[in-house]
Design a protein around this motif. Structure first.
Motif: not given
Length: 175
Positions: A15, A21, A91, A102-103, A105-106, A109-110, A159
């Protein structure tokens, strides 16, 4: 080149090196800071400039969205907190313990979006309990927007730092 390879080349699971992304990150935070408690911020500005019907529209929209948020929080709040916590924990474990980018990155965000969700519920509760209207309502909406933007700036900064670190480490290790 088969279809599977083409799709995974377009949607790279690494990501932090993927332009999509960073575009998604910018869109998420731009949208989040524009929609305050479900109301577009331009309605707040229009109500401040023109008053009258624009002010009534703003107060109606805020009342509807505050009641909606507080109803959801009151009926399903504990379930949402439990499921959201399990999702964020999963995550975090997948991303930072098992090193799945990927986890990570999520998660990045989350987690801040969940903080904005709590801020929104708190703002909705304050607006309803105090019966805010007019200038007091607009000030509260502005305060909420500023808090959302602060969370967003910190989230984007963290991030970006983590993404640069990941890209440097992958580059240093040779892929």
């Amino acid at each position: 080149m088969d279809w599977y390879s083409a799709v995974f080349e377009l949607i790279d699971m690494r990501s932090f090196s993927n332009l999509w992304f960073w575009i998604a990150l910018a869109v998420v935070w731009s949208t989040t800071s524009h929609w305050i408690v479900g109301v577009p911020y331009d309605m707040v500005q229009r109500a401040e400039r023109h008053g009258g019907e624009a002010e009534v529209d703003l107060e109606d929209m805020v009342r509807i969205n505050c009641n909606r948020l507080l109803y959801i929080a009151g009926t399903a709040g504990l379930w949402l907190i439990g499921l959201g916590s399990a999702f964020l924990t999963s995550l975090a474990i997948l991303g930072f313990l098992y090193r799945i980018e990927f986890a990570q990155a999520v998660f990045l965000l989350a987690l801040p979006m969940s903080l904005v969700g709590f801020l929104s519920i708190n703002t909705a509760r304050v607006i309803r309990d105090r019966g805010l209207a007019g200038e007091a309502l607009r000030k509260r909406m502005l305060r909420h927007r500023v808090h959302t933007q602060i969370v967003g700036m910190i989230a984007i900064f963290v991030t970006a730092l983590w993404g640069m670190y990941q890209n440097l480490m992958i580059g240093a290790l040779g892929g």
